[in-house]
Scaffold this motif. Sequence first.
Motif, PDB file in Angstrom:
ATOM      1  N   ASN A  76       0.858  -1.186   0.000  1.00 36.57           N
ATOM      2  CA  ASN A  76       0.000   0.000   0.000  1.00 36.57           C
ATOM      3  C   ASN A  76       0.895   1.238   0.000  1.00 36.57           C
ATOM      4  N   PRO A  77       1.004   1.942  -1.138  1.00 42.47           N
ATOM      5  CA  PRO A  77       1.884   3.117  -1.208  1.00 42.47           C
ATOM      6  C   PRO A  77       1.501   4.162  -0.169  1.00 42.47           C
ATOM      7  N   ILE A  78       2.486   4.922   0.248  1.00 46.01           N
ATOM      8  CA  ILE A  78       2.235   5.985   1.217  1.00 46.01           C
ATOM      9  C   ILE A  78       1.467   7.114   0.542  1.00 46.01           C
ATOM     10  N   GLU A  79       0.404   7.527   1.189  1.00 49.22           N
ATOM     11  CA  GLU A  79      -0.446   8.585   0.650  1.00 49.22           C
ATOM     12  C   GLU A  79      -0.276   9.849   1.480  1.00 49.22           C
ATOM     13  N   VAL A  80      -0.035  10.948   0.803  1.00 47.93           N
ATOM     14  CA  VAL A  80       0.125  12.241   1.462  1.00 47.93           C
ATOM     15  C   VAL A  80      -1.151  13.042   1.267  1.00 47.93           C
ATOM     16  N   VAL A  81      -1.690  13.551   2.373  1.00 46.18           N
ATOM     17  CA  VAL A  81      -2.931  14.326   2.348  1.00 46.18           C
ATOM     18  C   VAL A  81      -2.685  15.640   3.071  1.00 46.18           C
ATOM     19  N   GLY A  82      -2.799  16.734   2.346  1.00 43.50           N
ATOM     20  CA  GLY A  82      -2.615  18.039   2.977  1.00 43.50           C
ATOM     21  C   GLY A  82      -1.258  18.224   3.601  1.00 43.50           C
ATOM     22  N   GLY A  83      -0.229  17.576   3.029  1.00 46.00           N
ATOM     23  CA  GLY A  83       1.124  17.724   3.549  1.00 46.00           C
ATOM     24  C   GLY A  83       1.465  16.793   4.696  1.00 46.00           C
ATOM     25  N   PHE A  84       0.573  15.849   5.021  1.00 45.21           N
ATOM     26  CA  PHE A  84       0.800  14.909   6.121  1.00 45.21           C
ATOM     27  C   PHE A  84       0.550  13.482   5.628  1.00 45.21           C
ATOM     28  N   HIS A  85       1.140  12.501   6.336  1.00 42.65           N
ATOM     29  CA  HIS A  85       0.734  11.120   6.117  1.00 42.65           C
ATOM     30  C   HIS A  85       0.534  10.443   7.466  1.00 42.65           C
ATOM     31  N   ARG A  86      -0.347   9.466   7.470  1.00 42.79           N
ATOM     32  CA  ARG A  86      -0.766   8.844   8.718  1.00 42.79           C
ATOM     33  C   ARG A  86       0.306   7.901   9.272  1.00 42.79           C
ATOM     34  N   VAL A  87       0.478   7.931  10.576  1.00 40.46           N
ATOM     35  CA  VAL A  87       1.390   7.023  11.255  1.00 40.46           C
ATOM     36  C   VAL A  87       0.705   5.670  11.424  1.00 40.46           C
ATOM     37  N   PRO A  88       1.291   4.591  10.907  1.00 42.27           N
ATOM     38  CA  PRO A  88       0.631   3.278  11.034  1.00 42.27           C
ATOM     39  C   PRO A  88       0.501   2.850  12.498  1.00 42.27           C
ATOM     40  N   ASP A  89      -0.593   2.168  12.812  1.00 43.85           N
ATOM     41  CA  ASP A  89      -0.814   1.667  14.165  1.00 43.85           C
ATOM     42  C   ASP A  89      -0.780   0.148  14.236  1.00 43.85           C
ATOM     43  N   GLY A  90      -0.445  -0.508  13.106  1.00 46.01           N
ATOM     44  CA  GLY A  90      -0.308  -1.955  13.128  1.00 46.01           C
ATOM     45  C   GLY A  90       0.980  -2.373  13.821  1.00 46.01           C
ATOM     46  N   PRO A  91       1.156  -3.653  14.107  1.00 47.66           N
ATOM     47  CA  PRO A  91       2.367  -4.123  14.795  1.00 47.66           C
ATOM     48  C   PRO A  91       3.636  -3.800  13.999  1.00 47.66           C
ATOM     49  N   GLY A  92       4.703  -3.478  14.718  1.00 43.98           N
ATOM     50  CA  GLY A  92       5.965  -3.143  14.067  1.00 43.98           C
ATOM     51  C   GLY A  92       5.847  -1.875  13.263  1.00 43.98           C
ATOM     52  N   LEU A  93       6.427  -1.871  12.076  1.00 47.58           N
ATOM     53  CA  LEU A  93       6.318  -0.696  11.209  1.00 47.58           C
ATOM     54  C   LEU A  93       4.888  -0.491  10.733  1.00 47.58           C
ATOM     55  N   GLY A  94       4.116  -1.566  10.691  1.00 47.64           N
ATOM     56  CA  GLY A  94       2.713  -1.434  10.311  1.00 47.64           C
ATOM     57  C   GLY A  94       2.476  -1.371   8.816  1.00 47.64           C
ATOM     58  N   VAL A  95       3.474  -1.765   8.028  1.00 45.91           N
ATOM     59  CA  VAL A  95       3.325  -1.796   6.568  1.00 45.91           C
ATOM     60  C   VAL A  95       3.829  -3.143   6.055  1.00 45.91           C
ATOM     61  N   GLU A  96       3.388  -3.488   4.835  1.00 44.24           N
ATOM     62  CA  GLU A  96       3.796  -4.752   4.218  1.00 44.24           C
ATOM     63  C   GLU A  96       4.696  -4.488   3.023  1.00 44.24           C
ATOM     64  N   VAL A  97       5.829  -5.156   2.992  1.00 41.23           N
ATOM     65  CA  VAL A  97       6.727  -5.044   1.846  1.00 41.23           C
ATOM     66  C   VAL A  97       6.122  -5.782   0.651  1.00 41.23           C
ATOM     67  N   ASP A  98       6.206  -5.159  -0.503  1.00 39.98           N
ATOM     68  CA  ASP A  98       5.761  -5.788  -1.745  1.00 39.98           C
ATOM     69  C   ASP A  98       6.945  -6.587  -2.302  1.00 39.98           C
ATOM     70  N   GLU A  99       7.025  -7.857  -1.905  1.00 36.24           N
ATOM     71  CA  GLU A  99       8.184  -8.666  -2.294  1.00 36.24           C
ATOM     72  C   GLU A  99       8.211  -8.940  -3.793  1.00 36.24           C
ATOM     73  N   GLU A 100       7.060  -9.003  -4.412  1.00 38.66           N
ATOM     74  CA  GLU A 100       7.028  -9.206  -5.861  1.00 38.66           C
ATOM     75  C   GLU A 100       7.659  -8.011  -6.573  1.00 38.66           C
ATOM     76  N   ALA A 101       7.303  -6.802  -6.130  1.00 41.12           N
ATOM     77  CA  ALA A 101       7.907  -5.607  -6.717  1.00 41.12           C
ATOM     78  C   ALA A 101       9.400  -5.559  -6.412  1.00 41.12           C
ATOM     79  N   MET A 102       9.763  -5.885  -5.175  1.00 39.22           N
ATOM     80  CA  MET A 102      11.174  -5.904  -4.797  1.00 39.22           C
ATOM     81  C   MET A 102      11.968  -6.836  -5.702  1.00 39.22           C
ATOM     82  N   ASN A 103      11.446  -8.018  -5.947  1.00 35.88           N
ATOM     83  CA  ASN A 103      12.153  -8.977  -6.794  1.00 35.88           C
ATOM     84  C   ASN A 103      12.314  -8.455  -8.220  1.00 35.88           C
ATOM     85  N   GLY A 104      11.377  -7.635  -8.649  1.00 41.43           N
ATOM     86  CA  GLY A 104      11.470  -7.065  -9.983  1.00 41.43           C
ATOM     87  C   GLY A 104      12.570  -6.036 -10.126  1.00 41.43           C
ATOM     88  N   PHE A 105      13.003  -5.473  -8.996  1.00 43.00           N
ATOM     89  CA  PHE A 105      14.061  -4.456  -9.010  1.00 43.00           C
ATOM     90  C   PHE A 105      15.410  -4.997  -8.532  1.00 43.00           C
TER      91      PHE A 105
END
Length: 429
Positions: free
Chosen positions: A310-339
């Motif tokens: 889920n790409p980071i979305e900026v709204v009005g100059g801010f972005h939301r701090v994730p509240d899920g465990p750890g960093l709270g974001v999921e790495v896109d391993e398929e995209a990573m492997n492509g690069f």
Amino acid sequence: MPLKVTNVERFTVSVPFTQGQRPMAERTVYNWSVFELCKVTTDAGLVGWGETIVHYIHSRVTDQSVQRVMGKSPADFMQDDTIGAGLQMALYDVVGKALEVPCHKLLGNKARDWVPISWWSNEGPPDDWVRQVRDAVDNGYTTIKLKQRPWHDINEQMTAIDANVPRHFRVDLDANGSMHNAAAAMPVMRGLERFDIVAMFETPIPQTDILGNRQLRQVISRPIAMHFGSPPYTTAIREAVCDGFVVSGGATRVMYQGILSAEANMPFWLQMVGNGLTTTWAAHLGAVLTHATWPAITCINLYRHHLLKNPIEVVGGFHRVPDGPGLGVEVDEEAMNGFLVPDDVMKPFRDRDEPYDFPRPRFIRTAVFPDGHRVHFGNIRHGWELEAYTPGIRTEYWREDGTEEFDDLWRRTRESPVTEGRVAGQARP
């Protein structure tokens, strides 16, 4: 039983710059597209991720760092900034997941749910800057940090931007000390104050010039930011050389500098360059540091892909701090492997124990003065020798094209700037 690290994997990727950023980025930060992602696995099956931009970071992950954490509790090394940015980030991520809390709860008390973030771009002519601010506005940003350079007419640049942005938009100008001294910088900065969109100045003159910076702060109405630690913190506060700081580094250093800034009631921006994981990590730090009120610089806008599901979305100059465990974001391993950088390309760098890199694009900058004379320079530091501001100056860029003419001028400009035309009535070679 305590959680233990059972495996650390490192993936080198090259994430392309966006089409709009590439022409500007490759002039100076051509290898910021190279990242190392760090994947930490524990005996409980939990996985943590981190990220290092290998050519602009306080500390890279090394084989020795990996060996230090293997078989140990990730909590034992979370506070150690020397293990490398990506590994430290991954340890925080996995400990947060183990405790089922977001990283910001491992750092302190949450001060805000949304954190400010700035668009970033490098030096360029007025048209380039106008394109950048338009892109920033279209992507939800309200501020941009730009590199002020003496080989461009900063007033022409700001006039162009001022005509193309909404009135709420703001610009921070970073001269990297290129305006020499207070006497040279003061009239330039006073002139720029007529633009309402100019929010603050970063390092207008060398930070070691305590008297000069103090003089500027006394007469300039906009805030002046300086990198934390130069001059020393106590000197900066006692001598009142700036209004706030630029804070960067590993978790422990950032928390330390952020707390000291708060003690002096000094705002700051976090400067933690990277992609999606780094920007998320900076958000967790910014969530708990009370005085992280200036927009963070992460440069995420440079990249075509955030490497997150889920790409980071900026709204009005801010972005939301994730509240899920750890960093709270999921790495896109398929995209990573492509690069991923292929193994055969990586091998020579591993053999030399060096981070992956690719040849630096060669550029010659030509400062064109109103009287017609021209100064060519291949080493960007030679541009610092120009006057702090020359009305009407402009710059042409010559990218390596395989011609003998380029090679000859490049060779000459590596030694010193090459001047053509007439200056003060004297012919120059």
